[in-house]
Design a protein around this motif. Sequence first.
Motif, PDB file in Angstrom:
ATOM      1  N   GLU A   1       2.706   3.833   0.761  1.00 50.22           N
ATOM      2  CA  GLU A   1       3.266   4.155  -0.409  1.00 50.22           C
ATOM      3  C   GLU A   1       5.005   4.453   0.095  1.00 50.22           C
ATOM      4  O   GLU A   1       5.290   4.988   1.141  1.00 50.22           O
ATOM      5  CB  GLU A   1       2.788   5.327  -1.234  1.00 50.22           C
ATOM      6  CG  GLU A   1       1.211   4.907  -1.594  1.00 50.22           C
ATOM      7  CD  GLU A   1       0.846   3.683  -2.351  1.00 50.22           C
ATOM      8  OE1 GLU A   1       1.924   3.248  -2.904  1.00 50.22           O
ATOM      9  OE2 GLU A   1      -0.027   3.137  -2.406  1.00 50.22           O
ATOM     10  N   CYS A   2       5.592   4.247  -0.895  1.00 50.84           N
ATOM     11  CA  CYS A   2       7.182   4.212  -0.717  1.00 50.84           C
ATOM     12  C   CYS A   2       7.590   5.867  -0.566  1.00 50.84           C
ATOM     13  O   CYS A   2       6.998   6.690  -1.236  1.00 50.84           O
ATOM     14  CB  CYS A   2       7.863   3.673  -1.688  1.00 50.84           C
ATOM     15  SG  CYS A   2       9.685   3.772  -1.448  1.00 50.84           S
ATOM     16  N   CYS A   3       8.562   6.004   0.248  1.00 49.68           N
ATOM     17  CA  CYS A   3       9.159   7.466   0.623  1.00 49.68           C
ATOM     18  C   CYS A   3      10.163   7.677  -0.371  1.00 49.68           C
ATOM     19  O   CYS A   3      10.728   8.848  -0.317  1.00 49.68           O
ATOM     20  CB  CYS A   3       9.684   7.463   1.991  1.00 49.68           C
ATOM     21  SG  CYS A   3      11.137   6.359   2.221  1.00 49.68           S
ATOM     22  N   GLY A   4      10.577   6.888  -1.335  1.00 46.39           N
ATOM     23  CA  GLY A   4      11.951   7.027  -2.098  1.00 46.39           C
ATOM     24  C   GLY A   4      12.875   5.906  -1.685  1.00 46.39           C
ATOM     25  O   GLY A   4      13.832   5.666  -2.497  1.00 46.39           O
ATOM     26  N   GLY A   5      13.022   5.662  -0.400  1.00 45.41           N
ATOM     27  CA  GLY A   5      13.970   4.893  -0.020  1.00 45.41           C
ATOM     28  C   GLY A   5      15.437   5.243  -0.311  1.00 45.41           C
ATOM     29  O   GLY A   5      15.752   6.507  -0.147  1.00 45.41           O
TER      30      GLY A   5
ATOM     31  N   CYS B   1      11.050   2.794  10.407  1.00 46.27           N
ATOM     32  CA  CYS B   1      12.191   2.893   9.397  1.00 46.27           C
ATOM     33  C   CYS B   1      13.036   4.005   9.436  1.00 46.27           C
ATOM     34  O   CYS B   1      12.714   5.087   9.146  1.00 46.27           O
ATOM     35  CB  CYS B   1      11.628   2.817   8.104  1.00 46.27           C
ATOM     36  SG  CYS B   1      12.775   2.414   6.820  1.00 46.27           S
TER      37      CYS B   1
ATOM     38  N   GLY C   1       5.107   2.902   5.006  1.00 44.08           N
ATOM     39  CA  GLY C   1       6.002   2.755   3.899  1.00 44.08           C
ATOM     40  C   GLY C   1       5.781   1.646   3.126  1.00 44.08           C
ATOM     41  O   GLY C   1       4.623   1.111   2.944  1.00 44.08           O
ATOM     42  N   CYS C   2       6.680   1.286   2.656  1.00 45.02           N
ATOM     43  CA  CYS C   2       6.686  -0.139   1.716  1.00 45.02           C
ATOM     44  C   CYS C   2       7.120  -1.323   2.326  1.00 45.02           C
ATOM     45  O   CYS C   2       6.501  -2.393   2.102  1.00 45.02           O
ATOM     46  CB  CYS C   2       7.549   0.320   0.400  1.00 45.02           C
ATOM     47  SG  CYS C   2       9.155   0.586   0.561  1.00 45.02           S
ATOM     48  N   LEU C   3       8.041  -1.251   3.018  1.00 44.23           N
ATOM     49  CA  LEU C   3       8.976  -2.724   3.544  1.00 44.23           C
ATOM     50  C   LEU C   3       8.206  -3.260   4.574  1.00 44.23           C
ATOM     51  O   LEU C   3       8.416  -4.336   4.945  1.00 44.23           O
ATOM     52  CB  LEU C   3      10.363  -2.304   3.712  1.00 44.23           C
ATOM     53  CG  LEU C   3      11.080  -2.043   2.622  1.00 44.23           C
ATOM     54  CD1 LEU C   3      12.640  -1.688   3.044  1.00 44.23           C
ATOM     55  CD2 LEU C   3      11.085  -3.084   1.448  1.00 44.23           C
TER      56      LEU C   3
ATOM     57  N   LEU D   1      15.136   4.895   7.339  1.00 46.24           N
ATOM     58  CA  LEU D   1      15.398   5.465   6.160  1.00 46.24           C
ATOM     59  C   LEU D   1      13.910   6.434   5.660  1.00 46.24           C
ATOM     60  O   LEU D   1      14.050   7.559   5.188  1.00 46.24           O
ATOM     61  CB  LEU D   1      15.604   4.419   4.827  1.00 46.24           C
ATOM     62  CG  LEU D   1      15.986   5.014   3.613  1.00 46.24           C
ATOM     63  CD1 LEU D   1      17.069   5.813   3.436  1.00 46.24           C
ATOM     64  CD2 LEU D   1      16.500   3.779   2.682  1.00 46.24           C
ATOM     65  N   CYS D   2      13.112   5.935   6.085  1.00 48.45           N
ATOM     66  CA  CYS D   2      11.696   6.663   6.171  1.00 48.45           C
ATOM     67  C   CYS D   2      11.932   8.078   6.957  1.00 48.45           C
ATOM     68  O   CYS D   2      11.749   9.164   6.415  1.00 48.45           O
ATOM     69  CB  CYS D   2      10.460   6.182   6.725  1.00 48.45           C
ATOM     70  SG  CYS D   2      10.094   4.439   6.124  1.00 48.45           S
TER      71      CYS D   2
ATOM     72  N   TYR E   1       3.114   5.793   9.712  1.00 50.57           N
ATOM     73  CA  TYR E   1       3.709   5.685   8.232  1.00 50.57           C
ATOM     74  C   TYR E   1       4.187   4.374   8.148  1.00 50.57           C
ATOM     75  O   TYR E   1       5.098   3.912   8.702  1.00 50.57           O
ATOM     76  CB  TYR E   1       4.667   6.753   7.950  1.00 50.57           C
ATOM     77  CG  TYR E   1       5.298   6.543   6.636  1.00 50.57           C
ATOM     78  CD1 TYR E   1       4.445   6.618   5.502  1.00 50.57           C
ATOM     79  CD2 TYR E   1       6.453   6.564   6.265  1.00 50.57           C
ATOM     80  CE1 TYR E   1       4.730   6.472   4.189  1.00 50.57           C
ATOM     81  CE2 TYR E   1       7.103   6.388   5.167  1.00 50.57           C
ATOM     82  CZ  TYR E   1       6.336   6.468   3.897  1.00 50.57           C
ATOM     83  OH  TYR E   1       6.842   6.209   2.604  1.00 50.57           O
TER      84      TYR E   1
ATOM     85  N   SER F   1      11.999  -1.773   9.742  1.00 50.30           N
ATOM     86  CA  SER F   1      11.214  -2.154   8.692  1.00 50.30           C
ATOM     87  C   SER F   1      12.204  -2.885   7.622  1.00 50.30           C
ATOM     88  O   SER F   1      11.851  -3.734   7.206  1.00 50.30           O
ATOM     89  CB  SER F   1      10.462  -0.929   7.878  1.00 50.30           C
ATOM     90  OG  SER F   1       9.786  -0.317   8.756  1.00 50.30           O
TER      91      SER F   1
HETATM   92  S1  SF4 Z   1      12.474   4.138   3.719  1.00 52.39           S
HETATM   93 FE1  SF4 Z   1      10.916   4.183   2.202  1.00 52.39          FE
HETATM   94  S2  SF4 Z   1      11.697   2.497   1.217  1.00 52.39           S
HETATM   95 FE2  SF4 Z   1      12.282   2.296   3.362  1.00 52.39          FE
HETATM   96  S3  SF4 Z   1      10.606   1.281   4.324  1.00 52.39           S
HETATM   97 FE3  SF4 Z   1      10.387   3.370   4.452  1.00 52.39          FE
HETATM   98  S4  SF4 Z   1       9.125   3.579   2.616  1.00 52.39           S
HETATM   99 FE4  SF4 Z   1      10.033   1.669   2.047  1.00 52.39          FE
END
Ligand code: SF4
Lengths: 265, 127
Positions: free
Chosen positions: A192-196, A229, A152-154, A231-232, A150, A79
């Motif tokens: 919504e973001c996981c905190g990244g 992702c 996430g944001c990106l 990081l997610c 999921y 992502s």
């Molecule tokens: S790791 Fe978090 S910051 Fe990155 S895409 Fe996933 S939701 Fe967004």
Amino acid sequence: METFTYYPGCTLRTKAKILDVYARASAEALGITLEEPADWQCCGGAYTTAKDEIATKLSAIRTLNAAKTAGRPLITVCSACHNVIKQTNYDILHDEEMASKVNNYLKLDEPYCGETTIYHYLEMLRDVIGFDELAKHVTNPLKGKKIAAYYGCLLLRPSKALAMDDPENPTIIENFIRAIGGTPVIYAQRNECCGGYIALEDKAQAQKRSSSVMKSAEDQGAEMIITACPLCMYNLKKNSDSTLPVYYFTEILAEALGIKGDVNE
Amino acid sequence: MNKNLKEQVLRSSGVNVLKCMRCGKCSGTCPSYDEMEYHPHQFVYMVERGDIETLMNSKSIYKCLTCFACVDRCPRNVEPAKVVEAVRLAAVRQQGNNHMNPNQIPEMLDDDMPQQAIVTAFRKYIK
Ligand code: SF4
Ligand code: SF4
Ligand code: SF4
């Protein structure tokens, strides 16, 4: 057999190898070869939106130009890489000053002006192969499995640059889940973001965000959650208080295609 | 107020802060709201006022997750995250003002931490 240029990115070579190996194997099974450009560089993980940042944008442009030179669309799967590369291309197309500065620096044989078409792997499944066609290749459907997508944001934002799906009511991963025989679960925190990357510095904040995402999915009856992702994956697994299993979407794709056992992780 | 600093942030972000109608939707949707001393809509009007140094000295600039929620959800297309980014860059570009020291990184890691988190932190915190 069709061939596309494929950008794995740094994390798919290291901590997220399984996201990569199942992506390649599944693409092969679907008649698509993913070919890496020579000497690609890390995209930097985050797009710097500042107009007076040029050096931080160059690696993404080199990748975009490699795809242009090969005359092929560019496929991304992480992502974050997808986000950086699409935002870079959007700005090349819309910010003349940035485009002229990077080209002045790079001195390519021909200036790069945003010519490359970029597909996230999920977009490749939807727009190149088609989810109906994908469904025909499924030999091991995830029948009745309640799967939470999921985003996430990106993956979706900023929507004007990423242009992948409706950023508030996305359907691409849900339709992917249907194509492989599962049942999608809709829940409030899916985009919504996981905190990244804050996980590096402020674990508590990442824990708060990730636990809230997982709880939201659990409350709607999810049996597993899938992401694109690394990081997610890290945050949802390590920084949440939930035990809901988290998988890369490519892994369950390989499973549905019946090729998971043939792949060397 | 430091006029040069304001101009630098406006240029670097490319944001027209005058478009903001102070509805607060950006802050309402910000996942870091509780962690921030100044919230996205405050970044926008404090930059308009030229009160940049206060923001540069606040920990809030390191709490933004760059999730682009405020960018997509602002009804006036102000793109507040770009303002946060420009203020943070103005801070970390100051000599000796990197927010993270590469030597600290090993102790922040565990076996599963993806590289992506580290390169992103470098992009955000170190110049
Ligand atoms: S790791 Fe978090 S910051 Fe990155 S895409 Fe996933 S939701 Fe967004
Ligand atoms: S981009 Fe930053 S300021 Fe905007 S909503 Fe996300 S965390 Fe908040
Ligand atoms: S959402 Fe947009 S218009 Fe509303 S306060 Fe935030 S920046 Fe201003």
